[in-house]
Design an enzyme around this catalytic site. Structure first.
Site, PDB file in Angstrom:
ATOM      1  N   LYS A   1     -21.340 -10.825  30.821  1.00 57.54           N
ATOM      2  CA  LYS A   1     -21.223  -9.715  30.433  1.00 57.54           C
ATOM      3  C   LYS A   1     -21.765  -9.588  30.818  1.00 57.54           C
ATOM      4  CE  LYS A   1     -20.511  -6.154  26.540  1.00 57.54           C
ATOM      5  NZ  LYS A   1     -20.880  -5.698  25.523  1.00 57.54           N
TER       6      LYS A   1
ATOM      7  N   GLU B   1     -17.895  -5.480   7.975  1.00 58.03           N
ATOM      8  CA  GLU B   1     -18.152  -4.259   6.830  1.00 58.03           C
ATOM      9  C   GLU B   1     -17.964  -4.319   5.998  1.00 58.03           C
ATOM     10  OE1 GLU B   1     -15.935  -3.251  11.558  1.00 58.03           O
ATOM     11  OE2 GLU B   1     -15.765  -4.342   9.491  1.00 58.03           O
TER      12      GLU B   1
ATOM     13  N   ARG C   1     -12.287  -0.196   6.643  1.00 61.81           N
ATOM     14  CA  ARG C   1     -12.501  -1.302   6.797  1.00 61.81           C
ATOM     15  C   ARG C   1     -13.269  -2.382   5.476  1.00 61.81           C
ATOM     16  NH1 ARG C   1     -12.578  -4.293  12.198  1.00 61.81           N
ATOM     17  NH2 ARG C   1     -11.024  -5.583  11.855  1.00 61.81           N
TER      18      ARG C   1
END
Length: 627
Positions: free
Chosen positions: A284, A370, A398
Site C-alpha cells: 500500500k 458490522e 449493514r
C-alpha cells in the site's frame, strides 16, 4: 490535470484499455511508473484516496491488458483502489475533479463509465456481484470472463465467504484476485513463487489435477492419498488450503508489482474452468515513500505537497466529534472497567486511537464485520459488561437485523456511537448518513439522541452508557462549534428537550417555533433572528419530549422541524405522528434531506444546495408562511 506528454509519453498512448492492449509488453513497466506518478501528482492537488491506488497500479494494468474489458467484466471491491482504473478508462483528464461537487465519483460508478460494472462504496460485495455476473455469463454463452478484485481487509467480512462458498458449489468460471497489501511483501514471494504460480496455473498441471480427480474418483483411499499429497506439496509453499476447501483453485501468493509476471499468470488463469483464486502481494502506497511508511495516514489525503514527507495538519482549533467520542471513551473507561469498545475496522475514523493504546484490554476491532460487531456487543451485555459499538451511520445499515433481533428485542444495554451521521461530503451516495434516524426510530426500546454541540455529545454519550437498554448517539463528520466542554459527566433526563430561544413575537397567525434535532442548531438560531422564531433543541428523537411539543403547539401557529436525516421517517415525521395521535393538528414544515441519494460535494456546498444553511432555512420558512 492536463497530461504533459513529455512527462508521461507512454501513459499518453493508453487513454482506454483498447489503446493499452496495443502497447508492447516491454513498455508496461514504464507505463506503470508514469501511471503511479500521475496518480500521486493529481491526488496531491485535488485530495482523495491515495495509498490504495498506488498499490494497485501493476494489477490494474495487467487486468486490462489480459482481459477484454468492458466486454469482460471487472468488479472492484470498495473502490479506494480503483483510481488507476479510472485513469486507464477514459477519465484521466477528469481525475483532478474526483470527490468534488459535479466531479468524478470517488468510487466505481455505473452511470460514469461502461467499465464500472458495479456502483460500490461499501466493502466485501465484489465476489457476490461477480458470481451473479458469472452465472449469467455462462447462460449467455459468449465466453465473457468475470474478475473480482478484493482487498485483504474486505475479505474479512462474512459476505465475502458466503459468496465464495456459493461459488465453489455452483462452480461458475470466475476469478477472484485477493490484493493483499500487508505492510511488506512476504519472504516467500519471489522468483520461486512466481515460477510456482506459472506451473500451478499452467495447462499441464491443471489437466493432471482435474484428470487425476476424475480417474481416481471411484477409488477413495487412493483419491484421499492424492488429495493429501497435493495439499502437502502446495501447503509447503502456498497458504491456500482454506480457499481450496471452499472450492477454488488457489494460485499464489505472487508479487503484485511485477506487471509482466502478473500478465503471464493471468493469461494462464483466464482459460481455466471453475472458480479461480489469485493471491497477490502488494505494498500500500507503493512508489511513494511517505505513503509506504504510513499507509493508514495516506489512505485518504487532503491537498498536499508530494515533496514534503508529511501531510498538512488540520488548522481548526475546534475538536472533531470523533475526538469528543474518543476522549469520552478514555475518561469513561478510567471509571468503568466493564466498558467495552467495539469497532468494525474504523479505529482511526471513529477517534479510537488513544483509547486503543491506553485501554487495549477493553478495545475490540472486529475487522470489516458490522453484523458480528453488533452481536458481539450482545454477548458482552448478556455477560454484564457495558459495550459501546462505534460505527459510521452508513455502516450500521449493514448490522440492522442484529440491532433489532440481537439487541433491541432483548432490551440489552448496548450503546451505538454513530459517527458520520448526516452528510459526509466527498464520499458521496454510498457514505451519506441519511437514514439512521428513520431506520432506528421504528425499533421498540431504542433511545435515540442527537446532540447539537460538543458538550451535548459528551453528556449524551454518558447518558447512553448509563442507560439500561439500547441507545444511540448520532453525530456528524467534522469539527464542532467550539462549545466549551464540561469535564464532569451529567446524565440527561431521557426524553427531555430544552428551549434555547423564546420568540417575543405576538401570536398573530404565523408565530414560528423551530424544533431542532442535532447540529443544525446554529443555523436555526441564525434563522430565528430574521424570523423572530422560538428555537427548541429537542435532544431526543426517541422518546420525543411530548410536553415540550404540546407547549410549543399552544404558544405558536407553525412548527418547523430541522434535522440532517431523510425527511421520510425522520424526526420531523415523528413530531407529526405525535400531533395526529394527540389530536393537535397544526401546520408543520419538515426540513431535512430530500428523497434522493445525494452525490459528493463539501458539507457546506451540499447544505447550501439542499436549503439547510441559515439562508435556505429562512427562505423555506418564508415560502411556507406565504402559502
Amino acid at each position: 490535470m492536463t497530461l504533459d506528454i513529455s512527462k508521461y509519453p507512454t501513459l499518453a498512448l493508453a487513454d482506454t484499455p483498447d489503446d493499452l492492449r496495443l502497447l508492447p509488453k516491454s513498455t508496461l513497466p514504464q507505463l506503470c511508473d508514469e501511471l503511479r506518478s500521475y496518480l500521486l501528482n493529481s491526488v496531491s492537488q485535488s485530495s482523495g484516496h491515495l495509498a490504495s491506488g498506488l498499490g494497485t497500479v501493476e494489477l490494474t494494468v495487467a487486468l486490462h491488458y489480459v482481459y477484454n474489458t468492458p466486454f469482460d467484466q471487472l468488479v472492484w471491491d470498495v473502490g479506494h483502489q480503483a483510481y488507476p482504473h479510472k485513469i486507464l478508462t477514459g477519465r484521466r483528464e477528469k481525475l483532478s475533479t474526483i470527490r468534488q461537487k459535479d466531479g468524478l465519483h470517488p468510487f466505481p460508478w455505473r452511470e460514469e463509465s461502461e467499465y464500472d460494472t458495479l456502483s460500490v462504496g461499501h466493502s466485501s460485495t465484489s465476489i457476490s456481484a461477480a458470481l451473479g455476473m458469472a452465472i449469467s455469463a455462462e447462460k449467455e454463452g459468449k465466453d465473457r470472463k468475470v474478475v473480482s478484485v478484493i482487498g485483504d481487509g474486505a475479505i474479512t467480512a462474512g459476505m465475502a465467504f458466503e459468496a465464495m462458498n456459493h461459488a465453489g458449489d455452483v462452480h461458475s468460471d470466475m476469478l477472484v484476485v485477493l490484493n493483499d497489501n500487508e505492510m511488506s511483501i512476504s519472504e516467500n514471494v519471489g522468483a520461486l513463487n512466481n515460477h510456482l504460480a506459472q506451473v500451478l496455473s499452467g495447462n499441464l498441471y491443471t489437466s493432471i489435477r482435474e484428470g487425476g480427480k476424475k480417474v481416481l474418483s471411484g477409488v477413495p483411499p487412493i483419491k484421499e492419498l492424492v488429495r493429501r499429497t497435493e495439499e502437502h506439496l502446495k501447503g509447503m509453499v502456498v497458504p491456500g488450503t482454506l480457499f481450496e476447501e471452499l472450492g477454488f483453485n488457489y494460485i499464489g501468493p505472487v508479487d503484485g508489482h511485477d506487471v509482466n509476471e502478473l500478465i503471464k499468470t493471468l493469461r494462464n488463469m483466464r482459460g481455466l474452468k471453475g472458480p479461480q483464486f489469485l493471491h497477490i502481494m502488494t505494498k500500500k502506497g507503493k512508489g511513494y515513500e511517505p505513503a509506504e511508511k504510513d499507509p493508514i495516514g495516506y489512505h485518504g489525503v487532503p491537498k498536499f505537497d508530494p515533496s514534503h514527507s508529511s501531510l498538512p495538519k488540520s488548522t481548526s482549533s475546534k475538536p472533531t466529534f470523533s475526538k469528543i467520542f474518543g476522549d469520552f471513551l478514555c475518561d469513561m473507561a478510567a471509571q468503568d472497567p466493564k466498558l467495552r469498545a467495539i469497532t468494525p475496522a474504523m479505529r482511526e475514523g471513529s477517534g479510537m486511537v488513544r483509547f486503543s493504546k491506553e485501554f487495549p484490554d477493553q478495545y475490540y476491532d472486529v475487522a470489516i464485520a458490522e453484523q458480528h460487531a453488533v452481536t458481539l456487543a450482545t454477548g458482552m451485555a448478556i455477560a454484564g459488561d457495558h459495550p459501546i459499538v462505534a460505527i459510521y451511520s452508513t455502516f450500521l445499515q449493514r448490522g440492522y437485523d442484529q440491532l433489532i433481533h440481537d439487541v433491541a428485542i432483548m432490551d440489552l444495554p448496548v450503546m451505538f456511537a454513530i459517527d458520520r451521521a448526516g452528510l459526509v461530503g466527498a464520499d458521496g451516495q454510498t457514505h451519506q448518513g441519511a437514514f439512521d434516524l428513520s431506520f432506528m426510530r421504528c425499533i421498540p426500546n431504542m433511545v435515540i439522541m442527537a446532540p447539537s454541540d460538543e458538550n451535548e455529545c459528551r453528556q449524551m454519550l454518558y447518558t447512553g452508557h448509563k442507560h439500561t437498554g439500547p441507545s444511540a448517539v448520532r453525530y456528524p463528520r467534522g469539527n464542532g462549534m467550539g462549545t466549551e466542554l464540561v469535564e464532569t459527566f451529567t446524565a440527561l433526563e431521557i426524553g427531555k428537550g430544552r428551549i434555547i430561544k423564546q420568540s417575543d413575537a405576538p401570536k398573530d397567525g404565523n408565530k414560528v417555533a423551530i424544533l431542532n434535532f442535532g447540529t443544525f442548531l446554529p443555523n436555526a438560531l441564525e434563522a430565528s433572528e430574521t424570523l423572530n422564531a422560538t428555537v427548541a433543541d429537542m435532544r431526543f428523537v426517541k422518546p420525543l419530549d411530548e410536553e415540550l411539543i404540546r407547549q410549543l403547539v399552544a404558544d405558536h401557529d407553525v412548527l418547523i422541524t430541522l434535522e440532517e436525516n431523510a425527511i421520510i421517517g425522520g424526526a420531523g415525521a415523528g413530531v407529526i405522528e405525535f400531533l395526529m395521535q394527540d389530536k393537535r393538528p397544526m401546520p408543520v414544515l419538515t426540513l431535512g434531506l430530500p428523497d434522493k441519494f445525494i452525490a459528493q460535494g463539501t458539507q457546506g456546498e451540499l447544505h447550501q444546495e439542499l436549503g439547510l444553511d441559515s439562508d435556505g432555512i429562512i427562505r423555506s420558512i418564508q415560502q411556507y408562511l406565504e402559502k
